[in-house]
Design a protein around this motif. Structure first.
Motif, PDB file in Angstrom:
ATOM      1  N   MET A 106       8.418  21.638   5.358  1.00  0.00           N
ATOM      2  CA  MET A 106       8.746  22.901   6.022  1.00  0.00           C
ATOM      3  C   MET A 106       8.413  22.774   7.502  1.00  0.00           C
ATOM      4  N   LYS A 107       9.424  22.951   8.348  1.00  0.00           N
ATOM      5  CA  LYS A 107       9.242  22.839   9.795  1.00  0.00           C
ATOM      6  C   LYS A 107       9.199  24.230  10.429  1.00  0.00           C
ATOM      7  N   CYS A 108       8.142  24.461  11.226  1.00  0.00           N
ATOM      8  CA  CYS A 108       8.015  25.703  11.983  1.00  0.00           C
ATOM      9  C   CYS A 108       7.949  25.363  13.467  1.00  0.00           C
ATOM     10  N   VAL A 109       8.430  26.279  14.291  1.00  0.00           N
ATOM     11  CA  VAL A 109       8.360  26.060  15.730  1.00  0.00           C
ATOM     12  C   VAL A 109       8.058  27.376  16.426  1.00  0.00           C
ATOM     13  N   SER A 110       7.259  27.305  17.474  1.00  0.00           N
ATOM     14  CA  SER A 110       6.977  28.450  18.332  1.00  0.00           C
ATOM     15  C   SER A 110       7.470  28.122  19.731  1.00  0.00           C
ATOM     16  N   TYR A 111       8.158  29.109  20.364  1.00  0.00           N
ATOM     17  CA  TYR A 111       8.782  28.829  21.654  1.00  0.00           C
ATOM     18  C   TYR A 111       8.826  30.113  22.479  1.00  0.00           C
ATOM     19  N   ASN A 112       8.132  30.097  23.616  1.00  0.00           N
ATOM     20  CA  ASN A 112       8.310  31.154  24.611  1.00  0.00           C
ATOM     21  C   ASN A 112       9.548  30.782  25.405  1.00  0.00           C
ATOM     22  N   ILE A 113      10.632  31.549  25.256  1.00  0.00           N
ATOM     23  CA  ILE A 113      11.923  31.134  25.802  1.00  0.00           C
ATOM     24  C   ILE A 113      12.182  31.656  27.217  1.00  0.00           C
ATOM     25  N   GLN A 114      11.252  32.413  27.794  1.00  0.00           N
ATOM     26  CA  GLN A 114      11.416  32.965  29.139  1.00  0.00           C
ATOM     27  C   GLN A 114      12.818  33.595  29.280  1.00  0.00           C
ATOM     28  N   TYR A 115      13.163  34.411  28.288  1.00  0.00           N
ATOM     29  CA  TYR A 115      14.448  35.115  28.181  1.00  0.00           C
ATOM     30  C   TYR A 115      15.670  34.218  28.397  1.00  0.00           C
ATOM     31  N   GLY A 116      15.498  32.910  28.168  1.00  0.00           N
ATOM     32  CA  GLY A 116      16.609  31.969  28.255  1.00  0.00           C
ATOM     33  C   GLY A 116      16.742  31.251  29.571  1.00  0.00           C
ATOM     34  N   LEU A 117      15.816  31.498  30.490  1.00  0.00           N
ATOM     35  CA  LEU A 117      15.866  30.850  31.805  1.00  0.00           C
ATOM     36  C   LEU A 117      15.159  29.507  31.736  1.00  0.00           C
ATOM     37  N   GLY A 118      15.921  28.422  31.941  1.00  0.00           N
ATOM     38  CA  GLY A 118      15.383  27.085  31.770  1.00  0.00           C
ATOM     39  C   GLY A 118      14.584  26.586  32.949  1.00  0.00           C
ATOM     40  N   SER A 119      13.928  25.461  32.735  1.00  0.00           N
ATOM     41  CA  SER A 119      13.153  24.831  33.804  1.00  0.00           C
ATOM     42  C   SER A 119      14.043  24.341  34.932  1.00  0.00           C
ATOM     43  N   ASP A 120      15.350  24.273  34.666  1.00  0.00           N
ATOM     44  CA  ASP A 120      16.303  23.880  35.698  1.00  0.00           C
ATOM     45  C   ASP A 120      16.910  25.084  36.417  1.00  0.00           C
ATOM     46  N   GLY A 121      16.417  26.293  36.113  1.00  0.00           N
ATOM     47  CA  GLY A 121      16.914  27.491  36.755  1.00  0.00           C
ATOM     48  C   GLY A 121      18.207  28.032  36.163  1.00  0.00           C
ATOM     49  N   VAL A 122      18.667  27.441  35.055  1.00  0.00           N
ATOM     50  CA  VAL A 122      19.910  27.857  34.415  1.00  0.00           C
ATOM     51  C   VAL A 122      19.609  28.758  33.224  1.00  0.00           C
ATOM     52  N   TYR A 123      20.306  29.901  33.150  1.00  0.00           N
ATOM     53  CA  TYR A 123      20.160  30.810  32.010  1.00  0.00           C
ATOM     54  C   TYR A 123      21.103  30.350  30.908  1.00  0.00           C
ATOM     55  N   ASP A 124      20.548  30.006  29.710  1.00  0.00           N
ATOM     56  CA  ASP A 124      21.374  29.380  28.671  1.00  0.00           C
ATOM     57  C   ASP A 124      20.746  29.616  27.290  1.00  0.00           C
ATOM     58  N   LEU A 125      21.102  30.724  26.650  1.00  0.00           N
ATOM     59  CA  LEU A 125      20.571  31.004  25.316  1.00  0.00           C
ATOM     60  C   LEU A 125      21.087  30.029  24.249  1.00  0.00           C
ATOM     61  N   PRO A 126      22.354  29.601  24.289  1.00  0.00           N
ATOM     62  CA  PRO A 126      22.779  28.594  23.312  1.00  0.00           C
ATOM     63  C   PRO A 126      21.945  27.316  23.374  1.00  0.00           C
ATOM     64  N   ARG A 127      21.484  26.934  24.564  1.00  0.00           N
ATOM     65  CA  ARG A 127      20.611  25.766  24.682  1.00  0.00           C
ATOM     66  C   ARG A 127      19.305  26.008  23.930  1.00  0.00           C
ATOM     67  N   ILE A 128      18.742  27.200  24.066  1.00  0.00           N
ATOM     68  CA  ILE A 128      17.520  27.539  23.331  1.00  0.00           C
ATOM     69  C   ILE A 128      17.741  27.380  21.833  1.00  0.00           C
ATOM     70  N   ALA A 129      18.853  27.939  21.336  1.00  0.00           N
ATOM     71  CA  ALA A 129      19.149  27.861  19.905  1.00  0.00           C
ATOM     72  C   ALA A 129      19.263  26.409  19.454  1.00  0.00           C
ATOM     73  N   ALA A 130      19.902  25.565  20.257  1.00  0.00           N
ATOM     74  CA  ALA A 130      20.058  24.162  19.897  1.00  0.00           C
ATOM     75  C   ALA A 130      18.719  23.440  19.841  1.00  0.00           C
ATOM     76  N   GLU A 131      17.789  23.834  20.706  1.00  0.00           N
ATOM     77  CA  GLU A 131      16.490  23.157  20.758  1.00  0.00           C
ATOM     78  C   GLU A 131      15.608  23.468  19.555  1.00  0.00           C
ATOM     79  N   VAL A 132      15.891  24.554  18.846  1.00  0.00           N
ATOM     80  CA  VAL A 132      15.062  24.926  17.694  1.00  0.00           C
ATOM     81  C   VAL A 132      15.841  24.944  16.389  1.00  0.00           C
ATOM     82  N   ALA A 133      17.107  24.529  16.419  1.00  0.00           N
ATOM     83  CA  ALA A 133      17.983  24.678  15.256  1.00  0.00           C
ATOM     84  C   ALA A 133      17.497  23.925  14.029  1.00  0.00           C
ATOM     85  N   ASP A 134      16.711  22.871  14.224  1.00  0.00           N
ATOM     86  CA  ASP A 134      16.247  22.050  13.099  1.00  0.00           C
ATOM     87  C   ASP A 134      15.070  22.685  12.359  1.00  0.00           C
ATOM     88  N   ALA A 135      14.521  23.763  12.901  1.00  0.00           N
ATOM     89  CA  ALA A 135      13.341  24.395  12.288  1.00  0.00           C
ATOM     90  C   ALA A 135      13.743  25.300  11.131  1.00  0.00           C
TER      91      ALA A 135
END
Length: 294
Positions: A1-30
């Motif tokens: 069983m895989k669990c993940v915790s992620y503060n997503i900063q409302y979807g604003l990435g470290s590159d300054g790009v707002y991208d909610l689909p990217r967030i979903a892709a980063e945790v999709a395996d959980a």
């Protein structure tokens, strides 16, 4: 069983790009996902309904959302009132059914000069392969120990009281035809997974308040009915690791009830993630462990 915790900063990435689909892709395996800083209808994020967008990109996950900051954001279109709330809170998603959910406001400090928001604790009772488990997504104050310690005290009260309170409904009803007993009584298990952006490190009074204090002679004094740090259970030193590219410390955590300690298999931080100013914290639980949960 895989669990993940992620503060997503409302979807604003470290590159300054707002991208909610990217967030979903980063945790999709959980299997179970605890998110913090999830907003709805903010201008900064394009006035989108973030829980709806995230769930659209994670279609195999059940989900619940807990709005903590909640303000008026309605408007009129063609003379008709369009009801809308500007919200900011936490979210839990699960591959398995979420049997019940509750959202609890945490103590708020009304500071005169520094930004202070209403924060909360979202609870989901999930029907996992380990049996029913209470999963919590939490986001604590960034201001300091004086604001976080009352929040931690309330979190511990909520977690401790839940089994005696019973499930979303409990007990019988004098009139079965009233419709209250349309399904079996939902569980309120003792087993707990608490994940989130806690905004404290392992060297603070807040950490001691969660897992127990340090003894100069005996080390960490954990309690058999208390919470344990999954990071440490997986073999890492308390003071090791980082959960944000900007700070060389752990401020995002996963704590588990002692009954789940033997099930913790692995904990790691995905330092390749770019969807936020935090990194996701992953925890794997063994579901074939000989130690039963209660």
């Amino acid at each position: 069983m895989k669990c993940v915790s992620y503060n997503i900063q409302y979807g604003l990435g470290s590159d300054g790009v707002y991208d909610l689909p990217r967030i979903a892709a980063e945790v999709a395996d959980a299997d179970i996902i605890a998110l913090q800083e999830v907003d709805r209808f903010w201008a900064r994020s394009g006035m989108v309904d973030s829980p709806a967008v995230l769930s659209e990109h994670l279609p195999d996950h059940y989900w619940v959302y807990g709005a903590n900051l909640d303000m008026e954001a309605s408007f009129r279109k063609d003379g008709r009132l369009i009801q809308r709330r500007k919200q900011f809170g936490t979210m839990i998603l699960s591959r398995w059914p979420i049997l019940s959910s509750r959202n609890f406001p945490l103590p708020k400090w009304g500071d005169r000069q520094h930004h202070s928001i209403q924060q909360g604790l979202l609870e989901a009772v999930i029907d996992t392969p380990l049996g029913p488990v209470r999963v919590y997504s939490a986001h604590l104050s960034h201001l300091g120990p004086p604001t976080r310690l009352p929040q931690i005290a309330r979190v511990k009260e909520i977690i401790a009281a839940a089994p005696a309170e019973g499930g979303a409904w409990c007990g019988g009803h004098p009139d079965p035809s009233a419709g209250w007993l349309e399904e079996d009584e939902p569980p309120m298990p003792r087993d707990v997974i608490l994940m989130g952006d806690m905004n404290f490190t392992s060297e603070t009074a807040e950490y001691d308040a969660v897992v127990g204090g340090l003894s100069p002679r005996h080390g960490r004094l954990t309690n058999r009915d208390g919470l344990l740090d999954a990071w440490v259970l997986a073999g890492h030193p308390e003071d090791a690791g980082a959960t944000s590219p900007g700070y060389p410390v752990r401020i995002d955590h996963c704590f588990v009830s002692a009954s789940l300690a033997d099930h913790v298999k692995e904990v790691w931080v995905d330092e390749a993630a770019t969807g936020s100013d935090h990194w996701p914290v992953w925890v794997t639980f063994a579901t074939n462990c000989e130690t039963p949960i209660t």
